[in-house]
Design a protein around this motif. Structure first.
Motif, PDB file in Angstrom:
ATOM      1  N   LEU A  60      24.346   1.182   6.180  1.00  0.00           N
ATOM      2  CA  LEU A  60      25.870   0.790   5.652  1.00  0.00           C
ATOM      3  C   LEU A  60      25.591  -0.521   4.331  1.00  0.00           C
ATOM      4  N   ALA A 108      24.745   6.692   6.580  1.00  0.00           N
ATOM      5  CA  ALA A 108      25.492   5.847   6.974  1.00  0.00           C
ATOM      6  C   ALA A 108      26.716   6.527   7.936  1.00  0.00           C
ATOM      7  N   GLU A 111      27.939   5.061  11.266  1.00  0.00           N
ATOM      8  CA  GLU A 111      28.673   3.938  11.332  1.00  0.00           C
ATOM      9  C   GLU A 111      29.899   4.028  10.467  1.00  0.00           C
ATOM     10  N   LEU A 112      30.347   4.866   9.666  1.00  0.00           N
ATOM     11  CA  LEU A 112      31.466   5.241   9.045  1.00  0.00           C
ATOM     12  C   LEU A 112      32.283   5.873   9.970  1.00  0.00           C
ATOM     13  N   SER A 138      34.731  -0.781   4.221  1.00  0.00           N
ATOM     14  CA  SER A 138      33.331  -0.837   4.962  1.00  0.00           C
ATOM     15  C   SER A 138      32.337  -1.387   3.605  1.00  0.00           C
ATOM     16  N   LEU A 139      32.862  -0.757   2.391  1.00  0.00           N
ATOM     17  CA  LEU A 139      31.641  -1.023   1.227  1.00  0.00           C
ATOM     18  C   LEU A 139      31.935  -2.115   0.564  1.00  0.00           C
TER      19      LEU A 139
END
Length: 797
Positions: A60, A108, A111-112, A138-139
């Protein structure tokens, strides 16, 4: 960039990222020296080059880093040292970044991941918004905010209706049985037009309306305490809600765009909100929603009912509108890639439609002008975007006003400063391209249809769905073959404009009943019968990414605009078995074909002859200028060369025709005209605005033509062996700039080389007028009116 040698590295380095990371793939010329240079470059490019693997890294975090780098490059912020020697450049491929983002998103995903089963209880639209909100947070994507929705689960609404109005489900089961009988017997009348069906749908609508009216009068279990608290926050902020359907739509096999109701400017009070929810739920059972699903080949009566409703805090403007330009939102629809433009080939055409005010102006035909932008990665500079922009005159927008029926959307005048200004700046276009790619990769790399609002320079994605398209089966009417017939079979012809190319095939119809004629595409959608209609003709333009465009594109039904209604009716009245209506969807031409003179099938050729995209360009650096005289006649040699470029089978043949065309006096004459106007400006004591505008427009047009020649040469060099649409797209751009006629609608500063002499002649008339005076001209702006005055010559025409 530190310690770079003073030579052009782009001479040696392949623009593809993997080659940047592999010195052994560099050209062998001066190989040892170049290898050292490449290693030094790679060290300095770190961290600007994405990595193919993430071994030992946090997926991520790596994704966030690459996404940020991608945005920096798009915004031209990645140039570390502006003082580097001219000619020193590293070509970073945007396409490689796109691939890397897709690769890293897959890594990723764990995680997302959110609890999707719970999310989907609120419908697909709601779930997509929550996931996009999580992705952006998240980003840490700058300048993008996805308004987090709240909603009501489908099961909660169904349980409420079963408890209070069980007759709804009895009527629905009855409809299911009637549809089965209809399908089994092969009914000819549109199912939803059958009287018994209309009666049952009316009963369902009445029951739902009554259920929610009664619900408004007491506390409702449909609204959770958390949602109540959220609505109270929205109310304290003096804002409103956007209430949308989230059930049977946005699916891979049916977008059902606009089939269900969306309610704008809903008060966050419980009674108003529940009334809006009721209207949305009623729309699930409406003719428009059911028709979209039936036309897509679905059986809505067999599917599990999904009546979910979602709501977001609305991004809009104050009631009654505002005169402050910075408080007026921008609404747009973004297609990350139009499949009908690329046909599975290895290039992307992102398409955006945008206007000021509420988004209903963009997704529906409300008589509001919309700008359109096509965005590609440049064929010659893979680190840059190539943008084709159609800037429209935008005198009005849709804005909220209070009425006796509550808050409604009405047309309001735009501030003067916005009317002719492009809605989307280059910076916004780059940021939207960035979000479009990230969002598309998040949706498994499938072309995505996004609805977006921009306010205070913040991008607010408010909806996203997969783009549904039928495969292309390209054929065209070959006029060379038509000429072989002893007698021409074409009795009449009408030019049109493409709204939806269908599958880019020639249509051959012997009955006017196979054609649906309507004023607008929205009207056509309500009248369309997939068992009957093969072509839709409307008489008013349509926003490029409107809901009807989305739905007809998904069905593969070709749609055309013919503004002259009487001409269309005259042609359709003549259609019969003896005289067919033949439509070439690639060239947007309608023909009345006399079958006694020849079989049309023998004049049809497989493949593409011309790109199906509608390309209309504004010279954003140009000015509105006067023209005097008729547009110039295009030389036959130029027409032949353009045809040769389109028809070329090999790169060598295309390059030869491109070179010859570029050197033709029709093309080179603009440089001489520009020099002459520049000389006039330099020698003139008093600069007449008309001459300066003409000069600036020719400068802009020449630059566009220069870029178009570079792009088409690049397209031929870069294309795959079997790719046709890629070079044809750029051929159409070049053709538009060289021989394009005046644009329809409100396109601003649309000029081509056919306008060169009229622009030059009008400018020189101003020069002549000034030279006849001993003082600076005060009334020069009235000089062009003389060209339109009634004289002995003009009376003859």
């Amino acid at each position: 960039m530190n310690n770079l040698p003073s030579l052009s590295l782009s001479t040696f380095l392949n623009p593809k990222i993997e080659n940047l990371k592999s010195p052994e793939k560099l050209h062998k010329k001066n190989s040892s020296a170049i290898e050292m240079i490449a290693k030094d470059v790679l060290a300095n490019l770190e961290p600007f080059i994405p990595r193919q693997g993430t071994s030992g890294t946090h997926p991520l975090k790596c994704l966030a880093k690459v996404v940020a780098q991608f945005q920096d490059i798009l915004l031209e912020k990645s140039k570390k040292d502006s003082t580097e020697t001219e000619g020193t450049s590293i070509a970073i491929s945007l396409g490689a970044f796109e691939e890397e983002i897709g690769h890293l998103l897959q890594e990723a995903k764990e995680e997302l991941r959110l609890e999707e089963e719970e999310l989907f209880n609120y419908g697909l639209k709601h779930a997509n918004l929550v996931k996009q909100h999580h992705l952006v947070k998240s980003l840490g994507i700058e300048g993008v905010e996805v308004p987090l929705p709240d909603g009501i689960k489908s099961n909660a609404i169904i349980s409420f209706l079963r408890d209070t109005r069980p007759a709804i489900f009895t009527a629905w089961n009855n409809l299911s049985q009637q549809f089965d009988n209809y399908e089994r017997k092969g009914g000819t009348t549109a199912f939803l037009e059958i009287p018994d069906v209309k009666k049952l749908l009316a009963e369902i609508d009445h029951e739902i309306k009554d259920a929610f009216m009664e619900l408004n009068q007491k506390n409702s279990d449909l609204i959770s305490p958390e949602m109540t608290a959220w609505m109270e926050t929205v109310e304290r902020d003096d804002n409103y809600l956007m209430v949308r359907s989230s059930g049977e739509e946005d699916q891979q096999n049916s977008a059902n765009a606009g089939g269900n109701v969306s309610k704008a400017y809903v008060s966050p009070k419980q009674g108003n909100f529940l009334q809006a929810v009721g209207e949305v739920v009623r729309s699930y059972f409406s003719v428009s929603s059911l028709a979209n699903r039936i036309n897509a080949g679905l059986n809505p009566f067999k599917e599990k009912l999904n009546l979910a409703v979602t709501a977001q805090e609305l991004i809009g403007e104050p009631l009654g509108g505002t005169s402050h330009a910075d408080q007026i939102p921008i609404s747009l629809v973004l297609f990350t890639c139009e499949p009908l433009y690329v046909g599975g080939e290895s290039f992307r055409v992102m398409r955006l439609s945008a206007s000021y005010g509420h988004g209903e102006a963009v997704v529906g035909n409300k008589g509001i002008a919309c700008d359109t932008a096509l965005i590609l990665i440049s064929e010659t500079h893979p680190d840059k975007l190539y943008v084709l922009y159609d800037n429209q005159n935008k005198p009005e927008r849709l804005a909220p006003v209070e009425s006796k029926d509550g808050i409604i959307l009405e047309k309001l005048k735009n501030p003067n400063e916005l009317r002719k200004r492009p809605v989307l700046t280059p910076e916004l276009l780059a940021r939207l391209y960035h979000w479009g790619i990230v969002g598309e990769k998040f949706f498994d790399g499938k072309p995505t249809d996004m609805e977006i609002v921009i306010k205070n320079n913040i991008i607010y994605p408010v909806q996203a769905r997969s783009i549904n398209r039928k495969p292309l089966l390209p054929t065209y009417l070959d006029l060379k073959k038509v000429k072989i017939f002893l007698n021409s079979p074409i009795d009449a012809e009408i030019p049109a404009e493409i709204l939806v190319p269908g599958n880019a095939s020639v249509l051959n119809m012997t009955s006017a009943g196979q054609v649906l004629e309507a004023q607008t595409l929205e009207e056509a959608e309500g009248l369309f019968d997939i068992k009957k209609h093969q072509l839709v003709i409307v008489h008013h333009p349509e926003p490029a990414n409107s809901h009807p465009v989305v739905n007809f594109s998904g069905l593969g039904i070709p749609c055309l605009v013919v503004t002259k209604e009487n001409v269309t009716k005259d042609l359709l009245n003549q259609v019969s078995k003896e005289k067919a209506l033949v439509v070439c969807m690639q060239t947007a031409m309608l023909y009345l074909w006399n079958n006694s003179s020849g079989n049309v099938e023998s004049a049809i050729t497989e493949g593409f002859a011309v790109h199906p995209a509608k390309i209309q360009l504004s010279l954003l650096e140009g000015k509105k200028v006067e023209r005097q005289g008729l547009p110039s006649q295009v030389p036959e040699e130029v027409k032949a060369l353009l045809l040769n470029i389109r028809a070329a089978k090999t790169t060598a043949a295309a390059m030869s025709a491109i070179k010859e065309l570029k050197q033709h006096t029709w093309v080179t004459n603009i440089k001489q005209r520009k020099i002459e106007l520049q000389k006039v400006l330099q020698e003139s004591v008093s600069h007449l605005k008309g001459i300066k505008k003409a000069y600036e427009t020719l400068v802009s047009l020449e630059a566009k033509i220069h870029d178009a020649f570079k792009e088409i040469k690049g397209a031929w060099k870069n294309k795959g062996d079997e790719e046709r649409l890629r070079p044809l797209f750029h051929a159409k751009v070049l053709e538009t700039l060289l021989v394009g006629n005046a644009a329809t609608g409100g396109t601003l500063c649309h000029y081509s080389l056919v306008d060169l002499d009229p622009i030059y002649t009008a400018a020189m008339e101003l020069v002549k007028y000034q030279k006849a005076l001993s003082h600076p001209a005060n009334l020069a702006r009235f000089v062009p009116m003389g060209a339109h005055a009634l004289t002995q010559d003009t009376q003859k025409h």
